[in-house]
Write a protein that holds these residues in place. Structure first.
Motif, PDB file in Angstrom:
ATOM      1  N   LYS A  31       0.821  -1.211   0.000  1.00  0.00           N
ATOM      2  CA  LYS A  31       0.000   0.000   0.000  1.00  0.00           C
ATOM      3  C   LYS A  31       0.858   1.265   0.000  1.00  0.00           C
ATOM      4  O   LYS A  31       0.343   2.354  -0.228  1.00  0.00           O
ATOM      5  N   VAL A  32       2.161   1.114   0.300  1.00  0.00           N
ATOM      6  CA  VAL A  32       3.066   2.260   0.401  1.00  0.00           C
ATOM      7  C   VAL A  32       3.911   2.327  -0.864  1.00  0.00           C
ATOM      8  O   VAL A  32       4.461   1.320  -1.308  1.00  0.00           O
ATOM      9  N   LYS A  36       8.817   5.630  -0.837  1.00  0.00           N
ATOM     10  CA  LYS A  36       8.623   6.160   0.519  1.00  0.00           C
ATOM     11  C   LYS A  36       8.961   5.127   1.591  1.00  0.00           C
ATOM     12  O   LYS A  36       8.679   5.340   2.758  1.00  0.00           O
ATOM     13  N   TRP A  37       9.550   4.006   1.204  1.00  0.00           N
ATOM     14  CA  TRP A  37       9.874   2.960   2.176  1.00  0.00           C
ATOM     15  C   TRP A  37      10.923   3.398   3.185  1.00  0.00           C
ATOM     16  O   TRP A  37      11.041   2.790   4.243  1.00  0.00           O
ATOM     17  N   GLU A  42       5.600   6.918   6.967  1.00  0.00           N
ATOM     18  CA  GLU A  42       4.687   6.396   5.954  1.00  0.00           C
ATOM     19  C   GLU A  42       4.146   5.008   6.297  1.00  0.00           C
ATOM     20  O   GLU A  42       3.104   4.606   5.798  1.00  0.00           O
ATOM     21  N   PHE A  43       4.873   4.252   7.124  1.00  0.00           N
ATOM     22  CA  PHE A  43       4.459   2.860   7.371  1.00  0.00           C
ATOM     23  C   PHE A  43       4.622   2.441   8.831  1.00  0.00           C
ATOM     24  O   PHE A  43       4.599   1.251   9.122  1.00  0.00           O
ATOM     25  N   ILE A  44       4.720   3.383   9.737  1.00  0.00           N
ATOM     26  CA  ILE A  44       4.979   3.057  11.147  1.00  0.00           C
ATOM     27  C   ILE A  44       3.899   2.145  11.724  1.00  0.00           C
ATOM     28  O   ILE A  44       4.207   1.230  12.505  1.00  0.00           O
ATOM     29  N   MET A  45       2.660   2.346  11.317  1.00  0.00           N
ATOM     30  CA  MET A  45       1.574   1.497  11.838  1.00  0.00           C
ATOM     31  C   MET A  45       1.747   0.060  11.354  1.00  0.00           C
ATOM     32  O   MET A  45       1.506  -0.889  12.100  1.00  0.00           O
TER      33      MET A  45
END
Length: 128
Positions: A31-32, A36-37, A42-45
């Protein structure tokens, strides 16, 4: 009294279950945007969910967390998703000579002025 946990870590079970955490994390990371990895916000959750999953599976196998096997698995995931996220090295430069000379001379001059003031005051102790 408190019951002491006597079960041994079932490493085989843990290693069998951890890939499901990795698969779930992989699905969430789709989904990211891959550009932006390297931006944790952007993906902490998703990463938190992955971490909780690995901890839960280790605990379900009566293993402590983190442990060397779980860390190895997590490191593999890091290599898969974050291998290109190296931090940029800062190239330090000296300031221009005018600024450098000023930054050196100001404390030297202040020190000389303070020494002069102390010596002058100590010779005039009869007035104080």
């Amino acid at each position: 009294g408190a019951r002491q946990q006597t079960e041994l870590c079932n490493e085989s079970l843990m290693l069998e279950k951890l890939p499901a955490c990795g698969k779930s994390f992989e699905e969430m990371m789709k989904k990211v945007d891959s550009n932006k990895w390297c931006n944790l916000t952007e993906f902490i959750m998703y990463y938190d969910s992955f971490t909780q999953c690995t901890e839960r599976e280790a605990n379900n196998a009566s293993c402590f967390w983190p442990n060397p096997l779980a860390e190895g698995f997590i490191t593999g995931i890091h290599k898969q998703f974050f291998s290109n996220c190296t931090s940029e090295k800062v190239h330090w430069e000296d300031p221009p000579d005018e600024i450098l000379v000023t930054l050196i001379l100001i404390p030297v001059m202040l020190t000389c002025a303070m020494i002069t003031l102390v010596v002058w005051c100590s010779k005039r102790s009869d007035i104080l």
